[in-house]
Write a protein that holds these residues in place. Structure first.
Motif, PDB file in Angstrom:
ATOM      1  N   GLU A  33       9.643  33.216 -10.942  1.00 22.35           N
ATOM      2  CA  GLU A  33       9.584  34.398 -10.097  1.00 22.35           C
ATOM      3  C   GLU A  33       8.230  35.045 -10.246  1.00 22.35           C
ATOM      4  OE1 GLU A  33      12.265  37.687 -11.079  1.00 22.35           O
ATOM      5  OE2 GLU A  33      12.536  36.748 -13.036  1.00 22.35           O
ATOM      6  N   GLY A  34       7.802  35.711  -9.185  1.00 23.41           N
ATOM      7  CA  GLY A  34       6.494  36.327  -9.222  1.00 23.41           C
ATOM      8  C   GLY A  34       6.366  37.406  -8.180  1.00 23.41           C
ATOM      9  N   ASN A  35       5.227  38.072  -8.244  1.00 25.13           N
ATOM     10  CA  ASN A  35       4.870  39.058  -7.222  1.00 25.13           C
ATOM     11  C   ASN A  35       3.383  38.862  -6.961  1.00 25.13           C
ATOM     12  OD1 ASN A  35       3.666  41.764  -6.332  1.00 25.13           O
ATOM     13  ND2 ASN A  35       5.857  42.100  -6.058  1.00 25.13           N
ATOM     14  N   ASP A  41       3.075  43.706   3.270  1.00 19.76           N
ATOM     15  CA  ASP A  41       2.013  43.923   2.297  1.00 19.76           C
ATOM     16  C   ASP A  41       1.845  42.625   1.506  1.00 19.76           C
ATOM     17  OD1 ASP A  41       0.229  44.633   0.383  1.00 19.76           O
ATOM     18  OD2 ASP A  41       1.392  46.321  -0.420  1.00 19.76           O
ATOM     19  N   LEU A  42       0.855  41.843   1.913  1.00 21.96           N
ATOM     20  CA  LEU A  42       0.658  40.530   1.276  1.00 21.96           C
ATOM     21  C   LEU A  42       0.269  40.660  -0.195  1.00 21.96           C
ATOM     22  CD1 LEU A  42      -1.222  38.553   4.089  1.00 21.96           C
ATOM     23  CD2 LEU A  42       1.126  38.195   3.301  1.00 21.96           C
ATOM     24  N   LYS A  43      -0.086  41.891  -0.612  1.00 15.41           N
ATOM     25  CA  LYS A  43      -0.436  42.090  -2.027  1.00 15.41           C
ATOM     26  C   LYS A  43       0.743  42.586  -2.837  1.00 15.41           C
ATOM     27  CE  LYS A  43      -5.336  42.774  -1.336  1.00 15.41           C
ATOM     28  NZ  LYS A  43      -6.509  43.647  -1.526  1.00 15.41           N
ATOM     29  N   ASN A  44       1.931  42.608  -2.238  1.00 12.85           N
ATOM     30  CA  ASN A  44       3.110  43.057  -2.975  1.00 12.85           C
ATOM     31  C   ASN A  44       4.362  42.346  -2.455  1.00 12.85           C
ATOM     32  OD1 ASN A  44       4.820  44.445  -4.664  1.00 12.85           O
ATOM     33  ND2 ASN A  44       4.876  46.289  -3.387  1.00 12.85           N
ATOM     34  N   LEU A  45       4.361  41.021  -2.562  1.00 14.22           N
ATOM     35  CA  LEU A  45       5.518  40.223  -2.138  1.00 14.22           C
ATOM     36  C   LEU A  45       6.221  39.687  -3.373  1.00 14.22           C
ATOM     37  CD1 LEU A  45       4.018  37.917   0.670  1.00 14.22           C
ATOM     38  CD2 LEU A  45       5.440  39.962   1.004  1.00 14.22           C
ATOM     39  N   ASP A  46       7.522  39.985  -3.472  1.00 13.96           N
ATOM     40  CA  ASP A  46       8.350  39.394  -4.534  1.00 13.96           C
ATOM     41  C   ASP A  46       8.846  38.044  -4.057  1.00 13.96           C
ATOM     42  OD1 ASP A  46       8.634  41.216  -6.730  1.00 13.96           O
ATOM     43  OD2 ASP A  46       9.697  42.557  -5.360  1.00 13.96           O
ATOM     44  N   PHE A  47       8.837  37.078  -4.954  1.00  9.81           N
ATOM     45  CA  PHE A  47       9.365  35.766  -4.568  1.00  9.81           C
ATOM     46  C   PHE A  47       9.956  35.087  -5.792  1.00  9.81           C
ATOM     47  CE2 PHE A  47       4.947  35.183  -5.754  1.00  9.81           C
ATOM     48  CZ  PHE A  47       4.904  33.984  -6.463  1.00  9.81           C
ATOM     49  N   TYR A  48      10.889  34.178  -5.543  1.00  8.37           N
ATOM     50  CA  TYR A  48      11.441  33.404  -6.659  1.00  8.37           C
ATOM     51  C   TYR A  48      11.975  32.066  -6.189  1.00  8.37           C
ATOM     52  CZ  TYR A  48      16.095  35.309  -5.363  1.00  8.37           C
ATOM     53  OH  TYR A  48      17.251  35.657  -4.703  1.00  8.37           O
ATOM     54  N   ASN A 108      14.445  16.538 -10.795  1.00  9.55           N
ATOM     55  CA  ASN A 108      15.120  15.250 -10.930  1.00  9.55           C
ATOM     56  C   ASN A 108      15.978  14.990  -9.699  1.00  9.55           C
ATOM     57  OD1 ASN A 108      14.403  14.395 -13.746  1.00  9.55           O
ATOM     58  ND2 ASN A 108      15.241  16.434 -14.162  1.00  9.55           N
ATOM     59  N   ILE A 109      16.367  13.733  -9.547  1.00  2.00           N
ATOM     60  CA  ILE A 109      17.211  13.349  -8.420  1.00  2.00           C
ATOM     61  C   ILE A 109      18.475  14.200  -8.408  1.00  2.00           C
ATOM     62  CG2 ILE A 109      18.647  11.456  -7.535  1.00  2.00           C
ATOM     63  CD1 ILE A 109      16.360   9.560  -8.294  1.00  2.00           C
ATOM     64  N   ASN A 110      18.814  14.672  -7.203  1.00  2.00           N
ATOM     65  CA  ASN A 110      19.982  15.536  -6.936  1.00  2.00           C
ATOM     66  C   ASN A 110      19.752  17.011  -7.234  1.00  2.00           C
ATOM     67  OD1 ASN A 110      21.575  13.487  -5.927  1.00  2.00           O
ATOM     68  ND2 ASN A 110      22.288  12.911  -7.966  1.00  2.00           N
ATOM     69  N   ASP A 111      18.557  17.389  -7.726  1.00  5.89           N
ATOM     70  CA  ASP A 111      18.295  18.822  -7.887  1.00  5.89           C
ATOM     71  C   ASP A 111      18.288  19.483  -6.513  1.00  5.89           C
ATOM     72  OD1 ASP A 111      18.117  18.884 -10.628  1.00  5.89           O
ATOM     73  OD2 ASP A 111      15.922  18.821 -10.702  1.00  5.89           O
ATOM     74  N   HIS A 112      18.718  20.747  -6.521  1.00 10.51           N
ATOM     75  CA  HIS A 112      18.787  21.549  -5.299  1.00 10.51           C
ATOM     76  C   HIS A 112      17.841  22.727  -5.492  1.00 10.51           C
ATOM     77  CE1 HIS A 112      21.406  24.349  -2.606  1.00 10.51           C
ATOM     78  NE2 HIS A 112      20.419  23.815  -1.927  1.00 10.51           N
ATOM     79  N   LEU A 113      16.824  22.833  -4.638  1.00 13.73           N
ATOM     80  CA  LEU A 113      15.834  23.912  -4.770  1.00 13.73           C
ATOM     81  C   LEU A 113      16.002  24.903  -3.630  1.00 13.73           C
ATOM     82  CD1 LEU A 113      12.602  21.917  -5.751  1.00 13.73           C
ATOM     83  CD2 LEU A 113      14.163  23.137  -7.260  1.00 13.73           C
ATOM     84  N   THR A 114      16.050  26.186  -4.004  1.00 11.02           N
ATOM     85  CA  THR A 114      16.121  27.244  -2.998  1.00 11.02           C
ATOM     86  C   THR A 114      15.064  28.286  -3.328  1.00 11.02           C
ATOM     87  OG1 THR A 114      17.981  28.054  -4.315  1.00 11.02           O
ATOM     88  CG2 THR A 114      18.529  27.069  -2.206  1.00 11.02           C
ATOM     89  N   GLY A 115      14.369  28.750  -2.292  1.00 10.89           N
ATOM     90  CA  GLY A 115      13.278  29.696  -2.498  1.00 10.89           C
ATOM     91  C   GLY A 115      13.464  30.944  -1.665  1.00 10.89           C
ATOM     92  N   PHE A 116      13.056  32.075  -2.243  1.00 12.79           N
ATOM     93  CA  PHE A 116      13.287  33.375  -1.613  1.00 12.79           C
ATOM     94  C   PHE A 116      12.013  34.219  -1.629  1.00 12.79           C
ATOM     95  CE2 PHE A 116      17.155  31.744  -3.357  1.00 12.79           C
ATOM     96  CZ  PHE A 116      18.165  32.110  -2.477  1.00 12.79           C
ATOM     97  N   ILE A 117      11.833  34.969  -0.531  1.00 13.75           N
ATOM     98  CA  ILE A 117      10.821  36.034  -0.522  1.00 13.75           C
ATOM     99  C   ILE A 117      11.599  37.330  -0.364  1.00 13.75           C
ATOM    100  CG2 ILE A 117       8.860  37.048   0.684  1.00 13.75           C
ATOM    101  CD1 ILE A 117       8.018  34.249   1.502  1.00 13.75           C
ATOM    102  N   GLY A 118      11.428  38.271  -1.314  1.00 11.58           N
ATOM    103  CA  GLY A 118      12.365  39.398  -1.360  1.00 11.58           C
ATOM    104  C   GLY A 118      13.741  38.786  -1.581  1.00 11.58           C
ATOM    105  N   ASN A 119      14.688  39.118  -0.710  1.00  7.39           N
ATOM    106  CA  ASN A 119      16.010  38.491  -0.833  1.00  7.39           C
ATOM    107  C   ASN A 119      16.284  37.509   0.284  1.00  7.39           C
ATOM    108  OD1 ASN A 119      16.910  39.735  -3.240  1.00  7.39           O
ATOM    109  ND2 ASN A 119      17.160  41.630  -2.088  1.00  7.39           N
TER     110      ASN A 119
END
Ligand code: MG
Length: 203
Positions: A142-144, A125-132, A183-194
């Protein structure tokens, strides 16, 4: 292949940057040289002073189309993931203040990060995706997708009135609040649901 981005598509983010709530989608483009994939590191541009992360659901277009009706829009999406619309905020503010185009601040090399693709299925359901998004293991955004001002079907229909959509084109659908500098050395991780779909470092 083209990259189409939507600005100010979440009310809470439009307000955090003191922008008006738009009455139709705000659209800009990035060239294919902006793409950064496979969790490769993002190198801060040498000229940059403040690059912000904007975590966004990204749609991959399944087939060519123009003047697409909203009710058929789902047929034009093959995959989705989380991406980052990297933005040089100081330069963007400068350009906005002068009423100039944003491209230098938005469309530079590797400013369009994409995570691992998830194929669209009948249960999506592209109209109800949790992400962060996490920065250094702290949740920063975070959003939906239910909170979008213009949901994916309206976006696809609107965009296709102006640009023919082609197989493999990408649509960045806008960011919720919580944008901030990397900033340099930041670590980014992204999730959809879990599900982790994005994991890379800033260099
Ligand atoms: Mg954005």
């Amino acid at each position: 292949m083209k990259i189409i981005c939507v600005g100010r598509n979440y009310v809470d983010h439009a307000l955090e940057l003191k922008n008006e709530i738009p009455d139709k989608p705000v659209i800009f483009l990035k060239p294919d040289t902006a793409l950064l994939k496979d969790n490769r590191p993002f190198f801060l541009p040498p000229w940059s002073t403040e690059v912000h992360h904007e975590a966004e659901i990204v749609l991959k277009i399944a087939k060519n189309g123009k003047f697409i009706a909203e009710k058929f829009a789902h047929e034009y999406v093959s995959h989705f993931t989380l991406g980052i619309d990297f933005t040089e905020r100081n330069l963007q503010s400068e350009l906005k203040a002068k009423g100039l185009p944003w491209e230098l601040a938005k469309s530079f090399d590797h400013s369009a990060v994409i995570g691992n693709w998830i194929p669209l299925s009948n249960n999506t359901d592209l109209k109800n995706l949790d992400f962060y998004l996490e920065k250094n293991n702290q949740k920063v955004q975070e959003g939906n997708t239910s909170l979008m001002l213009f949901p994916y079907d309206k976006l696809i229909s609107f965009i296709s009135n102006y640009f023919t959509l082609k197989t493999g084109d990408l649509i960045y659908t806008g960011t919720p609040k919580g944008v901030g500098p990397v900033n340099i050395n930041d670590h980014l991780t992204g999730f959809i649901g879990n599900e982790e779909v994005l994991n890379f470092r800033v260099k």
